[in-house]
Each structure stands twice: as C-alpha cells, then as structure tokens.
Design a protein around this motif. Sequence first.
Motif, PDB file in Angstrom:
ATOM      1  N   UNK A   1       0.836  -1.190   0.000  1.00  0.00           N
ATOM      2  CA  UNK A   1       0.000   0.000   0.000  1.00  0.00           C
ATOM      3  C   UNK A   1       0.873   1.243   0.000  1.00  0.00           C
ATOM      4  N   UNK A   2       0.537   2.158  -0.889  1.00  0.00           N
ATOM      5  CA  UNK A   2       1.308   3.384  -0.980  1.00  0.00           C
ATOM      6  C   UNK A   2       0.896   4.361   0.118  1.00  0.00           C
ATOM      7  N   UNK A   3       1.867   4.915   0.779  1.00  0.00           N
ATOM      8  CA  UNK A   3       1.609   5.884   1.830  1.00  0.00           C
ATOM      9  C   UNK A   3       1.839   7.274   1.243  1.00  0.00           C
ATOM     10  N   UNK A   4       0.866   8.149   1.417  1.00  0.00           N
ATOM     11  CA  UNK A   4       1.018   9.506   0.901  1.00  0.00           C
ATOM     12  C   UNK A   4       1.579  10.396   2.013  1.00  0.00           C
ATOM     13  N   UNK A   5       2.749  10.980   1.754  1.00  0.00           N
ATOM     14  CA  UNK A   5       3.449  11.749   2.780  1.00  0.00           C
ATOM     15  C   UNK A   5       3.599  13.191   2.330  1.00  0.00           C
ATOM     16  N   UNK A   6       3.297  14.118   3.224  1.00  0.00           N
ATOM     17  CA  UNK A   6       3.518  15.538   2.916  1.00  0.00           C
ATOM     18  C   UNK A   6       4.591  16.093   3.856  1.00  0.00           C
ATOM     19  N   UNK A   7       5.451  16.953   3.311  1.00  0.00           N
ATOM     20  CA  UNK A   7       6.542  17.524   4.105  1.00  0.00           C
ATOM     21  C   UNK A   7       6.076  18.819   4.767  1.00  0.00           C
ATOM     22  N   UNK A   8       6.181  18.900   6.091  1.00  0.00           N
ATOM     23  CA  UNK A   8       5.783  20.094   6.833  1.00  0.00           C
ATOM     24  C   UNK A   8       6.948  21.064   7.012  1.00  0.00           C
ATOM     25  N   UNK A   9       8.118  20.533   7.289  1.00  0.00           N
ATOM     26  CA  UNK A   9       9.239  21.413   7.629  1.00  0.00           C
ATOM     27  C   UNK A   9      10.575  20.709   7.370  1.00  0.00           C
ATOM     28  N   UNK A  10      11.543  21.484   6.876  1.00  0.00           N
ATOM     29  CA  UNK A  10      12.897  20.965   6.684  1.00  0.00           C
ATOM     30  C   UNK A  10      13.849  21.877   7.450  1.00  0.00           C
ATOM     31  N   UNK A  11      14.642  21.282   8.309  1.00  0.00           N
ATOM     32  CA  UNK A  11      15.536  22.062   9.161  1.00  0.00           C
ATOM     33  C   UNK A  11      16.960  21.522   9.029  1.00  0.00           C
ATOM     34  N   UNK A  12      17.847  22.360   8.508  1.00  0.00           N
ATOM     35  CA  UNK A  12      19.235  21.932   8.348  1.00  0.00           C
ATOM     36  C   UNK A  12      20.039  22.371   9.560  1.00  0.00           C
ATOM     37  N   UNK A  49       9.715  12.409  -0.135  1.00  0.00           N
ATOM     38  CA  UNK A  49      10.389  13.295   0.810  1.00  0.00           C
ATOM     39  C   UNK A  49      11.798  13.668   0.321  1.00  0.00           C
ATOM     40  N   UNK A  50      12.559  12.665  -0.106  1.00  0.00           N
ATOM     41  CA  UNK A  50      13.960  12.895  -0.486  1.00  0.00           C
ATOM     42  C   UNK A  50      14.106  13.966  -1.593  1.00  0.00           C
ATOM     43  N   UNK A  51      13.275  13.941  -2.657  1.00  0.00           N
ATOM     44  CA  UNK A  51      13.448  14.972  -3.700  1.00  0.00           C
ATOM     45  C   UNK A  51      13.305  16.393  -3.154  1.00  0.00           C
ATOM     46  N   UNK A  52      12.379  16.586  -2.203  1.00  0.00           N
ATOM     47  CA  UNK A  52      12.177  17.917  -1.619  1.00  0.00           C
ATOM     48  C   UNK A  52      13.385  18.333  -0.783  1.00  0.00           C
ATOM     49  N   UNK A  53      13.973  17.369  -0.090  1.00  0.00           N
ATOM     50  CA  UNK A  53      15.144  17.662   0.740  1.00  0.00           C
ATOM     51  C   UNK A  53      16.328  18.027  -0.147  1.00  0.00           C
ATOM     52  N   UNK A  54      16.535  17.266  -1.215  1.00  0.00           N
ATOM     53  CA  UNK A  54      17.655  17.539  -2.123  1.00  0.00           C
ATOM     54  C   UNK A  54      17.510  18.929  -2.735  1.00  0.00           C
ATOM     55  N   UNK A  55      16.280  19.273  -3.143  1.00  0.00           N
ATOM     56  CA  UNK A  55      16.015  20.578  -3.727  1.00  0.00           C
ATOM     57  C   UNK A  55      16.319  21.673  -2.702  1.00  0.00           C
ATOM     58  N   UNK A  56      15.851  21.459  -1.472  1.00  0.00           N
ATOM     59  CA  UNK A  56      16.051  22.429  -0.389  1.00  0.00           C
ATOM     60  C   UNK A  56      17.537  22.643  -0.124  1.00  0.00           C
ATOM     61  N   UNK A  57      18.311  21.551  -0.249  1.00  0.00           N
ATOM     62  CA  UNK A  57      19.749  21.623   0.017  1.00  0.00           C
ATOM     63  C   UNK A  57      20.539  22.127  -1.187  1.00  0.00           C
ATOM     64  N   UNK A  58      19.853  22.265  -2.323  1.00  0.00           N
ATOM     65  CA  UNK A  58      20.521  22.718  -3.529  1.00  0.00           C
ATOM     66  C   UNK A  58      21.349  21.643  -4.201  1.00  0.00           C
TER      67      UNK A  58
END
Length: 102
Positions: A1-12, A49-58
């Motif tokens: 079953x696919x879990x739908x995940x939304x990102x609330x916050x990214x903190x480096x 999640x990972x694509x959003x983190x990579x984008x956020x990190x540049x």
Amino acid sequence: MKIKITVDDIDIRDWSERRISNSRVYVFFNDTTCTIPFCRAVKDMREQVVPKVLKYMGLPAKTSVAWNAYAGCQCGCSPGFIIKDNAGIEAKEVFVDVRIVK
Ligand SMILES: [Zn+2]
C-alpha cells in the motif's frame, strides 16, 4: 500500500562537532497515531520526501541517497537517509517533519 506523505518542515543543522562525512536526513512523522514502521515507508519517503530535501539543500535531483537503519546512531535509534555525494558542500544533518495524508 502506498503511503502519501507531505513535508511540513525541513531544518538543516550544522553541527561541526559531529564530524560526519556525508549528510544525513532524518524523517519524523508528526502524526503521533502513525504506527507504520520506517522500514515499510522507506520507498515512499524516497519518492516523496527525499526529492524535496535535495532541492532544499541545492543538490541535484539524481544525487545518490541510501537508507541506513543506523544513519545517526549505532544503536539504531536514528534511522535515516545518507546522502552519498555531498557535491562539495559540508556535511549537514537535516531534520524533516512529515505527515501522512489520509
Ligand atoms: Zn541511539
């Protein structure tokens, strides 16, 4: 079953005393009723999640990222993704808050 995940916050966080060689990404589920074990959500976290983190990190979208049950600690309390190629940036620890979309 696919879990739908939304990102609330990214903190480096840049903790130089940790002296890690590769950046780590730790994911926290904000929904306290979530009982899905991390091992079952890895594929969905990698996709959503990972694509959003990579984008956020540049970092490039195709950056190699590996799931590691011991990413943050040898006892296994801090599983996460290890970014295999830092692309010349200093290693960081990234904390991501997510929510399951129902
Ligand atoms: Zn630990």
